[in-house]
Design a protein around this motif. Structure first.
Motif, short mmCIF file in Angstrom:
data_model
loop_
_atom_site.label_atom_id
_atom_site.label_comp_id
_atom_site.label_asym_id
_atom_site.label_seq_id
_atom_site.Cartn_x
_atom_site.Cartn_y
_atom_site.Cartn_z
N PRO A 30 -1.74 -8.32 -6.30
CA PRO A 30 -2.64 -7.34 -5.71
C PRO A 30 -3.24 -7.82 -4.40
CG PRO A 30 -3.06 -7.58 -8.06
CD PRO A 30 -2.13 -8.69 -7.68
N ILE A 31 -3.25 -6.92 -3.44
CA ILE A 31 -3.80 -7.19 -2.12
C ILE A 31 -4.66 -5.99 -1.74
CG2 ILE A 31 -3.24 -7.38 0.34
CD1 ILE A 31 -2.68 -9.95 -1.07
N GLY A 32 -5.87 -6.24 -1.26
CA GLY A 32 -6.75 -5.15 -0.88
C GLY A 32 -6.58 -4.75 0.58
N ILE A 33 -7.20 -3.64 0.94
CA ILE A 33 -7.15 -3.16 2.32
C ILE A 33 -7.78 -4.20 3.25
CG2 ILE A 33 -8.02 -1.39 3.91
CD1 ILE A 33 -7.86 0.57 1.61
N GLY A 34 -7.08 -4.52 4.32
CA GLY A 34 -7.60 -5.47 5.30
C GLY A 34 -7.46 -6.93 4.89
N ASP A 35 -6.77 -7.20 3.79
CA ASP A 35 -6.62 -8.57 3.32
C ASP A 35 -5.86 -9.40 4.35
OD1 ASP A 35 -5.77 -10.95 1.77
OD2 ASP A 35 -6.50 -9.80 0.05
N ARG A 36 -6.39 -10.60 4.65
CA ARG A 36 -5.76 -11.47 5.65
C ARG A 36 -4.93 -12.57 5.01
NH1 ARG A 36 -5.55 -9.13 10.33
NH2 ARG A 36 -4.97 -11.21 11.10
N ASP A 37 -4.60 -12.45 3.73
CA ASP A 37 -3.79 -13.44 3.05
C ASP A 37 -2.57 -13.76 3.92
OD1 ASP A 37 -1.23 -13.84 1.18
OD2 ASP A 37 -2.98 -14.66 0.15
N PRO A 38 -2.37 -15.04 4.27
CA PRO A 38 -1.30 -15.38 5.21
C PRO A 38 0.10 -15.05 4.70
CG PRO A 38 -2.31 -17.36 4.30
CD PRO A 38 -3.19 -16.22 3.90
N GLU A 39 0.34 -15.20 3.42
CA GLU A 39 1.67 -14.87 2.89
C GLU A 39 1.92 -13.36 2.98
OE1 GLU A 39 2.54 -16.35 -0.95
OE2 GLU A 39 2.07 -18.43 -0.47
N PHE A 40 0.90 -12.57 2.66
CA PHE A 40 1.03 -11.13 2.79
C PHE A 40 1.26 -10.74 4.23
CE2 PHE A 40 -1.57 -7.16 3.56
CZ PHE A 40 -0.57 -6.28 3.21
N ARG A 41 0.49 -11.33 5.17
CA ARG A 41 0.62 -10.98 6.58
C ARG A 41 1.95 -11.44 7.18
NH1 ARG A 41 -3.09 -7.68 9.32
NH2 ARG A 41 -4.71 -7.23 7.79
N GLU A 42 2.52 -12.47 6.61
CA GLU A 42 3.85 -12.86 7.07
C GLU A 42 4.88 -11.80 6.68
OE1 GLU A 42 7.12 -16.49 6.65
OE2 GLU A 42 5.23 -16.59 5.53
N ALA A 43 4.70 -11.25 5.47
CA ALA A 43 5.60 -10.20 5.00
C ALA A 43 5.31 -8.86 5.67
CB ALA A 43 5.51 -10.07 3.49
N SER A 44 4.03 -8.61 5.93
CA SER A 44 3.61 -7.33 6.50
C SER A 44 2.66 -7.60 7.66
CB SER A 44 2.92 -6.47 5.42
OG SER A 44 2.54 -5.22 5.95
N PRO A 45 3.18 -7.82 8.85
CA PRO A 45 2.36 -8.25 10.00
C PRO A 45 1.22 -7.30 10.35
CG PRO A 45 4.69 -8.54 10.47
CD PRO A 45 4.61 -7.77 9.20
N PHE A 46 1.38 -6.01 10.03
CA PHE A 46 0.34 -5.04 10.37
C PHE A 46 -0.52 -4.68 9.16
CE2 PHE A 46 3.64 -4.60 13.56
CZ PHE A 46 2.89 -4.67 14.73
N GLY A 47 -0.37 -5.42 8.08
CA GLY A 47 -1.25 -5.27 6.93
C GLY A 47 -1.00 -4.03 6.10
N LYS A 48 0.18 -3.44 6.22
CA LYS A 48 0.50 -2.24 5.45
C LYS A 48 1.11 -2.63 4.10
CE LYS A 48 -0.65 0.57 8.81
NZ LYS A 48 -1.82 1.46 8.69
N MET A 49 0.71 -1.90 3.05
CA MET A 49 1.28 -2.13 1.72
C MET A 49 2.50 -1.23 1.52
SD MET A 49 -2.08 -2.07 -0.69
CE MET A 49 -3.66 -2.66 -0.09
N PRO A 50 3.50 -1.79 0.81
CA PRO A 50 3.60 -3.12 0.24
C PRO A 50 4.25 -4.11 1.19
CG PRO A 50 5.44 -1.79 -0.49
CD PRO A 50 4.60 -0.90 0.39
N GLY A 51 3.96 -5.38 0.93
CA GLY A 51 4.74 -6.46 1.49
C GLY A 51 5.63 -7.01 0.39
N PHE A 52 6.66 -7.75 0.80
CA PHE A 52 7.64 -8.22 -0.19
C PHE A 52 8.18 -9.57 0.24
CE2 PHE A 52 12.12 -8.64 -1.43
CZ PHE A 52 12.05 -8.45 -2.81
N ARG A 53 8.43 -10.43 -0.75
CA ARG A 53 9.02 -11.74 -0.48
C ARG A 53 10.05 -12.07 -1.55
NH1 ARG A 53 8.09 -16.01 2.48
NH2 ARG A 53 6.15 -15.14 3.29
N ASP A 54 11.19 -12.55 -1.09
CA ASP A 54 12.22 -13.08 -1.98
C ASP A 54 12.64 -14.41 -1.38
OD1 ASP A 54 14.20 -13.57 -3.81
OD2 ASP A 54 15.60 -12.10 -2.99
N GLY A 55 12.04 -15.50 -1.87
CA GLY A 55 12.31 -16.81 -1.28
C GLY A 55 11.85 -16.86 0.16
#
Length: 214
Positions: A30-55
């Motif tokens: 879970p990621i909230g609106i405006g979350d700056r989690d670096p892993e999430f932002r790497e997957a979604s640079p503009f902070g839009k949900m969803p982000g995704f990672r596979d390795g």
């Protein structure tokens, strides 16, 4: 595999349901609106949900994610290979992501997200206008195109059904009974959202909204 974002987002829910129908195990983070989690932002640079990672592979946008999952695990086929069926599936996916969500997003954001999670007033007039003016033609269209089989394309479950059904969970969360006068659509929504790929997520969302209601 990690899916970043709240399943309250129809886009996130779409990806989670798609993965479940494929039998692909994913971690929901879970990621909230405006979350700056670096892993999430790497997957979604503009902070839009969803982000995704596979390795070491990271991507955002629900359609991009499900396209990757389909290519990685072709069976069961949820994006048809037949050219006409594939085109219709992508049309319904786009219809949901843009036309439906342009309407439903105004309603859910202003009635739920803004007051409950952002602690500010939502634009209720905009939400009401969307429900009264934008939503009925969308529902009327869907009522006319759902086949007797209960599936939009090839008389079997595809991405089209997953994409179209997902926003209806949000309508339910708002208490908007928008299908009562449209029996074909009502049966369709009930059947898709009752599938094991959707139902557990929707149940968790209901419990979460109940906990955060105060």
């Amino acid at each position: 595999m990690i899916v970043y974002g709240s399943s309250l987002s129809p886009y996130v829910r779409k990806v989670l349901a798609f993965a479940a129908e494929k039998g692909i195990e994913v971690e929901s983070r879970p990621i909230g609106i405006g979350d700056r989690d670096p892993e999430f932002r790497e997957a979604s640079p503009f902070g839009k949900m969803p982000g995704f990672r596979d390795g070491d592979f990271a991507i955002s946008d629900s359609t991009a994610i499900v396209t990757y999952l389909e290519a990685l695990h072709p069976e069961p086929e949820l994006i048809p290979s037949d050219p006409k069926a594939r085109a219709r599936t992508i049309w319904f996916d786009e219809f949901s992501d843009t036309i439906m969500m342009a309407c439903g997003g105004k309603m859910f954001f202003n009635r739920v997200v803004a007051p409950r999670f952002l602690k500010r007033d939502g634009d209720l007039a905009a939400a009401d206008k969307a429900e009264q003016e934008e939503l009925p033609p969308i529902l009327d269209y869907l009522e006319t195109v759902i086949p007797d089989s209960g599936f939009l394309v090839e008389d079997r479950l595809t991405l089209a059904d997953i994409s179209i059904a997902s926003p209806f969970a949000n309508f339910r969360h708002m208490g908007v009974n928008c299908v009562a006068s449209r029996p074909r659509l009502a049966r369709y929504v009930d059947a898709i959202l009752a599938r094991p790929s959707f139902a557990p997520w929707v149940e968790r969302e209901v419990a979460f909204l109940e906990r955060t209601a105060a």
